[in-house]
Structure formats: structure tokens, C-alpha cells
Design a protein around this motif. Structure first.
Motif, mmCIF file in Angstrom:
data_model
loop_
_atom_site.group_PDB
_atom_site.id
_atom_site.type_symbol
_atom_site.label_atom_id
_atom_site.label_comp_id
_atom_site.label_asym_id
_atom_site.label_seq_id
_atom_site.Cartn_x
_atom_site.Cartn_y
_atom_site.Cartn_z
ATOM 1 N N ALA A 30 34.716 50.075 -1.387
ATOM 2 C CA ALA A 30 36.075 50.302 -1.892
ATOM 3 C C ALA A 30 36.710 48.993 -2.347
ATOM 4 N N LEU A 31 36.496 47.924 -1.580
ATOM 5 C CA LEU A 31 37.058 46.624 -1.952
ATOM 6 C C LEU A 31 36.453 46.111 -3.257
ATOM 7 N N LEU A 55 32.597 58.319 6.761
ATOM 8 C CA LEU A 55 32.378 57.477 5.588
ATOM 9 C C LEU A 55 33.524 57.596 4.587
ATOM 10 N N SER A 56 34.040 58.805 4.393
ATOM 11 C CA SER A 56 35.159 58.964 3.463
ATOM 12 C C SER A 56 36.413 58.278 4.004
ATOM 13 N N ARG A 57 36.597 58.314 5.331
ATOM 14 C CA ARG A 57 37.737 57.629 5.937
ATOM 15 C C ARG A 57 37.649 56.120 5.712
ATOM 16 N N ALA A 58 36.428 55.575 5.853
ATOM 17 C CA ALA A 58 36.233 54.141 5.635
ATOM 18 C C ALA A 58 36.501 53.770 4.179
ATOM 19 N N LEU A 59 36.068 54.629 3.261
ATOM 20 C CA LEU A 59 36.301 54.382 1.836
ATOM 21 C C LEU A 59 37.798 54.389 1.540
ATOM 22 N N ILE A 60 38.499 55.366 2.083
ATOM 23 C CA ILE A 60 39.950 55.450 1.892
ATOM 24 C C ILE A 60 40.640 54.208 2.456
ATOM 25 N N ASP A 61 40.235 53.794 3.656
ATOM 26 C CA ASP A 61 40.844 52.610 4.275
ATOM 27 C C ASP A 61 40.642 51.369 3.415
ATOM 28 N N GLY A 62 39.463 51.258 2.801
ATOM 29 C CA GLY A 62 39.199 50.112 1.936
ATOM 30 C C GLY A 62 40.095 50.096 0.713
ATOM 31 N N PHE A 63 40.273 51.258 0.100
ATOM 32 C CA PHE A 63 41.154 51.333 -1.071
ATOM 33 C C PHE A 63 42.608 51.031 -0.684
ATOM 34 N N VAL A 64 43.040 51.546 0.460
ATOM 35 C CA VAL A 64 44.411 51.286 0.923
ATOM 36 C C VAL A 64 44.615 49.790 1.152
ATOM 37 N N ARG A 65 43.620 49.143 1.765
ATOM 38 C CA ARG A 65 43.696 47.692 1.982
ATOM 39 C C ARG A 65 43.842 46.943 0.663
ATOM 40 N N ALA A 66 43.240 47.482 -0.401
ATOM 41 C CA ALA A 66 43.296 46.835 -1.711
ATOM 42 C C ALA A 66 44.562 47.194 -2.485
ATOM 43 N N GLY A 67 45.452 47.957 -1.864
ATOM 44 C CA GLY A 67 46.722 48.285 -2.505
ATOM 45 C C GLY A 67 46.665 49.455 -3.455
ATOM 46 N N VAL A 68 45.678 50.331 -3.289
ATOM 47 C CA VAL A 68 45.470 51.450 -4.207
ATOM 48 C C VAL A 68 46.038 52.742 -3.615
ATOM 49 N N HIS A 135 37.170 39.040 -4.115
ATOM 50 C CA HIS A 135 38.395 38.263 -4.302
ATOM 51 C C HIS A 135 39.580 39.216 -4.446
ATOM 52 N N LEU A 136 40.264 39.442 -3.344
ATOM 53 C CA LEU A 136 41.419 40.332 -3.351
ATOM 54 C C LEU A 136 42.701 39.530 -3.158
ATOM 55 N N LYS A 137 43.653 39.793 -4.015
ATOM 56 C CA LYS A 137 44.956 39.166 -3.848
ATOM 57 C C LYS A 137 45.715 39.898 -2.745
ATOM 58 N N GLU A 138 46.634 39.195 -2.124
ATOM 59 C CA GLU A 138 47.467 39.836 -1.110
ATOM 60 C C GLU A 138 48.350 40.883 -1.780
ATOM 61 N N LYS A 139 48.211 42.101 -1.347
ATOM 62 C CA LYS A 139 48.962 43.192 -1.951
ATOM 63 C C LYS A 139 49.609 44.044 -0.875
ATOM 64 N N VAL A 140 50.644 44.758 -1.298
ATOM 65 C CA VAL A 140 51.214 45.763 -0.412
ATOM 66 C C VAL A 140 50.170 46.861 -0.251
ATOM 67 N N LYS A 141 49.964 47.315 0.958
ATOM 68 C CA LYS A 141 48.950 48.337 1.190
ATOM 69 C C LYS A 141 49.246 49.602 0.395
ATOM 70 N N GLY A 142 48.177 50.244 -0.035
ATOM 71 C CA GLY A 142 48.330 51.502 -0.747
ATOM 72 C C GLY A 142 48.705 52.621 0.204
ATOM 73 N N LYS A 143 48.844 53.812 -0.341
ATOM 74 C CA LYS A 143 49.186 54.953 0.502
ATOM 75 C C LYS A 143 48.222 56.096 0.237
ATOM 76 N N VAL A 144 48.172 57.027 1.175
ATOM 77 C CA VAL A 144 47.264 58.165 1.088
ATOM 78 C C VAL A 144 48.076 59.446 0.936
ATOM 79 N N VAL A 145 47.690 60.254 -0.046
ATOM 80 C CA VAL A 145 48.344 61.543 -0.289
ATOM 81 C C VAL A 145 47.278 62.635 -0.240
ATOM 82 N N SER A 146 47.444 63.598 0.643
ATOM 83 C CA SER A 146 46.501 64.722 0.698
ATOM 84 C C SER A 146 46.734 65.635 -0.501
#
Length: 462
Positions: A30-31, A55-68, A135-146
Motif C-alpha cells: 500500500a505504501l 491481509l485486506s486490513r493491512a492493505l487498508i492500514d497502509g493506504f490510510v498511513r499514506a493519507g489516502v 519515500h512518504l511525506k508526512e501527511k494527515v492520515k486518510g480515512k476509511v469509508v465502508s
């Protein structure tokens, strides 16, 4: 854990859980995807595999960390994943799935903007990124919408067919405990005229009944038997992520992917209006009945390389209206050039309904050649082995005679007056795939034996 290069295939990512593919690898994927594509929003779904929720939870967490921003779609099919990319207008659509592989596997299938498939170059770039630094810039964490997209997907699917054109019939559906079951339940609710015999509709990643691979004779054996017992009109078998389907007729006889492609091509060309000869794609490992019937019924056959991403790209480039593969993938222009087992099933049911004869009689005109099942030949070096075969044929040292033509699409296809054969290297195993077809009934076994004898002499293990 260290990332193994071999999990990156030509079209997707696949590996054994957790030895090759675990939560840490998925989080990092995800990163890296975020670093490469800079998405603002993505969707994430999963199939029925037992490791899917983690695995899907880990993928989601990675995208959220990247601000997506992440749309969590829950359990879906691969065709729904491609649909989500365009419908939700996300930059990437991901499904945690390993298609028809055994239960210990899982993987990742990615659709880019507007539902375009990732290609080999995309996977190579992703593999390179996984081996290096992110190389990830510091970003506001993303959010998850079901998000639930089944209803919108069903509306889309049924916009491609006329359900009233499907006559009452009895049909056996074998979902193989895959996610095909969740689609079929919804579709059958809209088809009250179908008396459905349901086999293994409950999603279960342990696959307690059989592998969800409709190319295996062991998979189709139970379906064929059930069709005969139920005196059904036909039956359908699906793969793990519901993008492939194979049909059997009322006698339980398998209608192979090549015959299904020719049958669908005939129906589409006869029942839809076109101002020009529409283009339809087939591959080098399919029966020659396919291009023959496409031409005969007013279409333009185009030879395409094997592989869903390559076929989709070629369809878009040529604005082709239909494509089929021997494996049971069926692609439709109206479905954004993507494949779908459900769309294929509904169009097949519509085609069957347009003719009063039983399915066995409807497909009889396509059974004029003899084609053997695909075989894997173990070799030490795939490319070198194919070159050795070419040298033997060119030097006239084989017992096959002089070929009429040799094509280099997907390995080699060697054509003779009464038969042809194809050898293509596997992208994942130390084997070459062997396909052969005879144009005259009764000649297949002799010609097949001659080719296999040559392959064995060159070091191939059958």
C-alpha cells in the motif's frame, strides 16, 4: 519479512500465506502503490480466502498511513473490483485475491483509473519499489469509508442483457465455494424464470468440495453428474474470483472455452446490429473453429496474446466488441472491455433461449475439430527448449513433415495441413504449455504422439 521477487507475476501478485505474503508485505504494498501513483482515493475488497480479512486490513492500514481515502468494499468479485474503479472514480481499485489457486495462496489484483488492468510494466515497477526505500511525506492520515456496490453492479450487469429474453429453464450452478456465489444469489433473484440448482454457494476459503478452477476435469465431474441427475438444460462452473466460467450441456458434456467463444461470437454477430464487421479477439492456444466462425458470421477475428491485461489493452486499441480465452475468460466492450463470468453466463443463457434446440445440438456445429486438453511439459530452460524444437522442425529432423507456417506469438505455433500445435513458456513454472488440434477426426492421437515423442527426445518430461 523479505519480499520475494517471484510473487510479482505478469498481471498480479500471488504468494503463499504467510510464508511469501503476509500482513507486513501487504502494508508495504500500500505504501509503495501510494508512492508510485499518488492516489487521492482507492477501493479495497477481498474474496473468500481465509487470510483475506487480515491481509485486506493491512492493505487498508497502509493506504490510510499514506493519507489516502479508502473505500472498504468488503467481500467482492474481481469483476466488481474493475467496476468499482470506474463507478467510484477511485485512482486505484484493489482486491485481495488469488483467483483459482489452492487455499494456502493469496494475492493482490489492481485496477488503475477507469478500470484499466495493470500490465507487466506496472508490476515490474511495483516490484522494484518493494525492494527499495519508500519515500512518504508526512501527511494527515486518510480515512476509511465502508461501501456496498453490489446493487450498482447488478444494475450495470442487467443493463447489458434483456432478462425477459431468457426463457424458463433448469440450470445447475457450481460456485465452488467462491465469491461467485454472492453474485449468483443476487442475479438469480432477478431471474425468477430460472429454476436454479445451487452447488456450493457458501463462500469458504478452505474449498471443502473442490478447487474453484473450472479447467480441471475433477472440478467439472460433479457438475456434469448433477446436470444429468437433475435433467437440467445446462450447467455452469466458476473460478475463485468469478471472472471465469465454463459450461456443460444437458448431457453433462463440457463445452470448452474455445467452443463457448465461437458460440458467443455467433450469437452476438447474429443478434446485434453492426455497421461494419466488428472485431473479435482470440488467442493462439484456442481451436481454429473460433476465427473460422467469427469470419463466417460476419466478424473480423484478431489474434491476441494470452493474458487478460494484454487482451484488454488490445481490445481498447482496436475497439473490439468481444474476446474469449480457452480458460473461460469472456470480455465485452460494453463491460468497459473487462471480463466477467456473470455477464458471460447471462449472455449465454440469452443465446440458449434464442434457439429451441437443446444446448448439445446448438453447439454441435463447433465440434468439427479434435483438440486435446492443454498439457504441461517440464523443462530445464523454457526459452531454450522452444528454440531447440524450432531447430529440429527447421532442419526437417522430425517425423512431422514440413510445416505450412510458424508463428512466434505466445511461444511458437506450428501449422501443418492436418493439424497445429503450440508451445508457450509458463510465466510462473519451469514448464511449457502444449496445445494441439487436428482438423480431421481420428488424427489427433497419432499427431499428438509424434509431437510428444519429439519433445521427450529433446529433454521434455511429460
Amino acid at each position: 519479512m523479505p519480499v520475494e521477487r517471484e510473487i510479482f507475476r505478469d498481471n498480479d501478485i500471488r504468494g503463499i500465506y504467510p510464508e511469501q505474503l503476509d500482513e507486513g508485505v501487504m502494508y508495504r504494498l500500500a505504501l509503495v502503490l501510494s508512492d508510485i501513483y499518488q492516489p487521492k482515493s482507492v477501493s479495497v475488497g477481498r474474496d473468500m480466502r481465509l487470510s483475506g480479512p487480515w491481509l485486506s486490513r493491512a492493505l487498508i492500514d497502509g493506504f490510510v498511513r499514506a493519507g489516502v481515502k479508502v473505500f472498504d468494499l468488503g467481500m467482492i468479485t474481481t469483476p466488481m473490483n474493475y467496476f468499482a474503479a470506474k463507478e467510484l472514480k477511485v485512482d486505484l481499485a484493489c482486491i485481495v485475491s488469488s483467483s483459482h489457486n489452492p487455499k494456502e495462496y493469496n494475492g493482490l489484483i489492481i485496477a488503475k483509473d477507469k478500470g484499466r488492468a495493470t500490465e507487466k510494466s506496472d508490476l515490474e515497477q511495483l516490484a522494484k519499489g518493494m525492494m527499495g526505500e519508500v519515500h512518504l511525506k508526512e501527511k494527515v492520515k486518510g480515512k476509511v469509508v465502508s461501501k456496498q456496490i453490489m446493487n450498482r453492479w447488478m444494475d450495470h450487469v442487467f443493463s447489458l442483457v434483456n432478462p425477459r429474453a431468457i426463457r424458463p429453464m433448469k440450470v445447475v450452478f457450481d460456485a465452488g465455494n467462491s465469491v461467485a456465489g454472492i453474485e449468483l444469489v443476487e442475479a438469480l433473484n432477478r431471474l425468477p424464470q430460472i429454476k436454479a440448482v445451487k452447488m456450493f454457494f457458501e463462500p469458504d476459503g478452505s474449498f471443502p468440495n473442490h478447487l474453484p478452477n473450472p479447467l480441471l476435469s475433477a472440478t467439472l465431474k460433479g457438475l456434469s453428474k448433477r446436470v444429468r441427475e437433475e435433467k437440467a438444460d445446462c450447467g455452469f462452473s466458476y473460478d475463485g474470483d468469478a471472472d471465469r466460467v465454463i459450461m456443460v450441456d444437458e448431457k453433462g458434456r463440457v463445452v470448452e472455452g474455445s467452443l463457448m467463444t465461437a458460440y458467443l461470437a455467433k450469437y452476438l454477430l447474429e443478434h446485434r446490429k453492426y455497421t461494419t464487421r466488428p472485431k473479435m479477439l482470440y488467442t493462439s492456444v484456442m481451436s481454429q473453429i473460433v476465427p473460422k466462425k467469427i469470419s463466417e458470421y460476419g466478424g473480423t477475428p484478431l489474434l491476441a496474446p494470452v493474458g487478460h491485461s494484454l487482451i484488454k489493452a488490445m481490445m481498447r486499441k482496436n475497439r473490439a466488441m468481444f474476446a474469449g480465452e480457452h480458460s473461460g475468460h469472456f470480455y465485452f466492450k460494453e463491460n468497459n472491455y473487462n471480463d466477467s463470468a456473470l455477464v458471460g453466463t447471462l449472455i449465454l443463457l440469452t443465446a440458449i433461449s434464442s434457439d429451441e434446440r437443446p444446448v448439445s445440438k446448438q453447439v454441435e456445429e463447433f465440434r468439427i475439430y479434435e483438440k486435446a486438453e492443454e498439457m504441461s511439459v517440464k523443462v530445464d530452460d523454457r526459452d531454450r527448449f522452444i528454440e531447440m524444437v524450432l531447430q529440429v522442425i527447421a532442419s526437417d529432423q522430425s517425423s512431422l513433415g514440413k510445416p505450412k507456417q510458424i508463428r512466434r506469438t505466445d511461444g511458437i505455433t506450428v501449422e501443418y495441413g492436418d493439424f497445429w500445435f503450440n508451445l508457450r513458456p509458463s510465466g510462473t513454472e519451469p514448464v511449457v504449455r502444449f496445445n494441439i488440434e487436428a482438423y480431421e477426426v481420428g488424427k489427433l492421437e497419432r499427431r499428438r504422439g509424434q509431437v510428444l515423442s519429439m519433445l521427450k527426445k529433446l529433454g521434455g518430461h511429460v
